[in-house]
Design a protein around this motif. Structure first.
Motif, PDB file in Angstrom:
ATOM      1  N   LEU A  67       0.821  -1.209   0.000  1.00 25.80           N
ATOM      2  CA  LEU A  67       0.000   0.000   0.000  1.00 25.80           C
ATOM      3  C   LEU A  67       0.862   1.269   0.000  1.00 25.80           C
ATOM      4  N   LEU A  68       1.911   1.267   0.821  1.00 22.70           N
ATOM      5  CA  LEU A  68       2.742   2.467   0.912  1.00 22.70           C
ATOM      6  C   LEU A  68       3.580   2.656  -0.346  1.00 22.70           C
ATOM      7  N   ASN A  69       4.136   1.583  -0.890  1.00 20.56           N
ATOM      8  CA  ASN A  69       4.898   1.701  -2.140  1.00 20.56           C
ATOM      9  C   ASN A  69       4.037   2.273  -3.258  1.00 20.56           C
ATOM     10  N   LYS A  70       2.812   1.784  -3.349  1.00 14.80           N
ATOM     11  CA  LYS A  70       1.887   2.272  -4.376  1.00 14.80           C
ATOM     12  C   LYS A  70       1.625   3.768  -4.201  1.00 14.80           C
ATOM     13  N   ALA A  71       1.413   4.192  -2.954  1.00 17.35           N
ATOM     14  CA  ALA A  71       1.153   5.614  -2.683  1.00 17.35           C
ATOM     15  C   ALA A  71       2.374   6.462  -3.003  1.00 17.35           C
ATOM     16  N   ILE A  72       3.571   5.966  -2.668  1.00 20.54           N
ATOM     17  CA  ILE A  72       4.795   6.711  -2.963  1.00 20.54           C
ATOM     18  C   ILE A  72       4.976   6.882  -4.468  1.00 20.54           C
ATOM     19  N   HIS A  73       4.791   5.807  -5.210  1.00 19.69           N
ATOM     20  CA  HIS A  73       5.029   5.850  -6.653  1.00 19.69           C
ATOM     21  C   HIS A  73       3.985   6.679  -7.394  1.00 19.69           C
ATOM     22  N   GLU A  74       2.749   6.639  -6.902  1.00 20.45           N
ATOM     23  CA  GLU A  74       1.671   7.352  -7.593  1.00 20.45           C
ATOM     24  C   GLU A  74       1.435   8.762  -7.067  1.00 20.45           C
ATOM     25  N   GLY A  75       1.814   9.004  -5.803  1.00 26.42           N
ATOM     26  CA  GLY A  75       1.414  10.269  -5.193  1.00 26.42           C
ATOM     27  C   GLY A  75       2.484  11.321  -5.056  1.00 26.42           C
ATOM     28  N   ILE A  76       3.766  10.947  -5.147  1.00 28.29           N
ATOM     29  CA  ILE A  76       4.845  11.908  -4.919  1.00 28.29           C
ATOM     30  C   ILE A  76       5.459  12.344  -6.232  1.00 28.29           C
ATOM     31  N   LYS A  77       5.599  13.646  -6.401  1.00 26.75           N
ATOM     32  CA  LYS A  77       6.226  14.229  -7.592  1.00 26.75           C
ATOM     33  C   LYS A  77       7.353  15.151  -7.164  1.00 26.75           C
ATOM     34  N   PRO A  78       8.474  15.210  -7.881  1.00 25.58           N
ATOM     35  CA  PRO A  78       8.933  14.191  -8.826  1.00 25.58           C
ATOM     36  C   PRO A  78       9.223  12.882  -8.087  1.00 25.58           C
ATOM     37  N   ALA A  79       9.465  11.818  -8.868  1.00 24.16           N
ATOM     38  CA  ALA A  79       9.678  10.500  -8.270  1.00 24.16           C
ATOM     39  C   ALA A  79      10.799  10.543  -7.239  1.00 24.16           C
ATOM     40  N   ILE A  80      10.631   9.764  -6.195  1.00 25.98           N
ATOM     41  CA  ILE A  80      11.543   9.825  -5.061  1.00 25.98           C
ATOM     42  C   ILE A  80      12.356   8.542  -4.950  1.00 25.98           C
ATOM     43  N   ASP A  81      13.599   8.659  -4.529  1.00 27.51           N
ATOM     44  CA  ASP A  81      14.456   7.493  -4.307  1.00 27.51           C
ATOM     45  C   ASP A  81      14.367   7.051  -2.849  1.00 27.51           C
ATOM     46  N   TYR A  82      14.395   5.738  -2.631  1.00 30.08           N
ATOM     47  CA  TYR A  82      14.433   5.226  -1.261  1.00 30.08           C
ATOM     48  C   TYR A  82      14.912   3.781  -1.282  1.00 30.08           C
ATOM     49  N   TYR A  98      12.014   2.274   5.686  1.00 30.83           N
ATOM     50  CA  TYR A  98      12.239   3.065   4.482  1.00 30.83           C
ATOM     51  C   TYR A  98      13.370   4.044   4.773  1.00 30.83           C
ATOM     52  N   THR A  99      14.447   3.928   4.026  1.00 29.36           N
ATOM     53  CA  THR A  99      15.575   4.849   4.172  1.00 29.36           C
ATOM     54  C   THR A  99      15.529   5.824   3.009  1.00 29.36           C
ATOM     55  N   ILE A 100      15.336   7.091   3.328  1.00 27.48           N
ATOM     56  CA  ILE A 100      15.112   8.127   2.316  1.00 27.48           C
ATOM     57  C   ILE A 100      16.267   9.114   2.362  1.00 27.48           C
ATOM     58  N   PRO A 101      17.023   9.257   1.276  1.00 30.54           N
ATOM     59  CA  PRO A 101      18.126  10.220   1.286  1.00 30.54           C
ATOM     60  C   PRO A 101      17.626  11.654   1.088  1.00 30.54           C
ATOM     61  N   LYS A 102      18.414  12.601   1.527  1.00 36.74           N
ATOM     62  CA  LYS A 102      18.140  13.996   1.190  1.00 36.74           C
ATOM     63  C   LYS A 102      18.209  14.122  -0.319  1.00 36.74           C
ATOM     64  N   SER A 103      17.175  14.676  -0.917  1.00 37.18           N
ATOM     65  CA  SER A 103      17.036  14.605  -2.371  1.00 37.18           C
ATOM     66  C   SER A 103      17.566  15.847  -3.086  1.00 37.18           C
ATOM     67  N   PHE A 104      18.259  15.589  -4.187  1.00 37.36           N
ATOM     68  CA  PHE A 104      18.701  16.686  -5.043  1.00 37.36           C
ATOM     69  C   PHE A 104      17.540  17.226  -5.871  1.00 37.36           C
ATOM     70  N   HIS A 105      16.467  16.447  -5.986  1.00 35.75           N
ATOM     71  CA  HIS A 105      15.339  16.838  -6.832  1.00 35.75           C
ATOM     72  C   HIS A 105      14.235  17.549  -6.051  1.00 35.75           C
ATOM     73  N   ARG A 106      14.541  17.969  -4.817  1.00 35.67           N
ATOM     74  CA  ARG A 106      13.552  18.697  -4.025  1.00 35.67           C
ATOM     75  C   ARG A 106      13.251  20.060  -4.653  1.00 35.67           C
ATOM     76  N   PRO A 107      12.092  20.616  -4.410  1.00 34.76           N
ATOM     77  CA  PRO A 107      11.092  20.110  -3.479  1.00 34.76           C
ATOM     78  C   PRO A 107      10.192  19.038  -4.102  1.00 34.76           C
ATOM     79  N   HIS A 108      10.028  17.943  -3.367  1.00 34.00           N
ATOM     80  CA  HIS A 108       9.030  16.948  -3.729  1.00 34.00           C
ATOM     81  C   HIS A 108       7.689  17.410  -3.162  1.00 34.00           C
ATOM     82  N   TYR A 109       6.611  16.939  -3.763  1.00 29.88           N
ATOM     83  CA  TYR A 109       5.292  17.392  -3.324  1.00 29.88           C
ATOM     84  C   TYR A 109       4.241  16.333  -3.649  1.00 29.88           C
TER      85      TYR A 109
END
Length: 215
Positions: A67-82, A98-109
């Motif tokens: 459920l969470l993977n589906k929400a991450i892939h469909e709901g977060i823009k731009p795509a996020i690495d983890y 879930y280990t989430i790095p500080k993203s170079f593609h921020r801001p995610h939304y």
């Protein structure tokens, strides 16, 4: 990742880089935590950990992960690495990390009711990013030299800091007799120039002078 490593993270408690969830009851809300971690300093989201830091696990953890993977892939823009690690506690229960790095593609939304909403971490909380915070995230991805001169509006700001530790955009606009958008742009520029720091809040963000090395 081992159960011992998960327990070590949990014992430190929730903070800037750690968030706990007992289960994935509302994945559309939990992805706000993922966005906030990626937009701030990165960190760990633990599924199957109680608020009291007990690593109790979750039955059928694979369903929560789906459920969470589906929400991450469909709901977060731009795509996020983890990175995702599943740790078994017993035959029926497990923990997801879930280990989430500080993203170079921020801001995610995320898109919420037709609007783009971004989030950041403040201590152990996730708060919605203001327009100013969004712009600082966007422009602060690359190291750059921000050049500005101390004009009248900057001097009025420094005078205000002689009397108070923090200031909001609204307060600064009133003190300096500026339109709000000019006050906002000035504060953003000074944050990017490392003169000020921003403290995100639920209502109005606070700005304060960045401490010098001598401080």
């Amino acid at each position: 990742m081992t159960l011992q490593e998960v327990s070590k993270i949990a014992r430190k408690g929730e903070g800037l880089q750690v968030e706990f969830k007992k289960k994935v009851a509302h994945p559309e809300k939990i992805i706000r935590e993922v966005v906030a971690l990626a937009n701030t300093e990165g960190g760990h989201l633990l599924i199957g950990v109680d608020d009291d830091r007990t690593v109790s696990g979750q039955r059928y953890i694979e369903e929560d992960i789906f459920l969470l993977n589906k929400a991450i892939h469909e709901g977060i823009k731009p795509a996020i690495d983890y990175e995702l690690h599943t740790v078994s506690i017993n035959e029926k229960k497990g923990v997801a990390v879930y280990t989430i790095p500080k993203s170079f593609h921020r801001p995610h939304y995320i898109i919420d009711e037709g609007r783009k909403r971004s989030f950041v971490r403040v201590e152990d909380r996730t708060v919605q990013a203001s327009k100013e915070m969004w712009e600082i995230l966007r422009r602060g991805k690359k190291e750059q030299d921000i050049i500005f001169r101390y004009g009248d509006k900057e001097m009025k700001l420094m005078q205000a800091f002689n009397e108070q530790d923090t200031i909001t955009v609204k307060q600064y606009a009133k003190i300096a007799k500026l339109p709000r958008f000019i006050a906002s742009k000035t504060l953003i520029r000074l944050v990017l120039a490392n003169v000020l720091m921003i403290i995100p809040q639920e209502q109005e963000d606070l700005f304060k002078l960045r401490p010098t090395q001598e401080d």
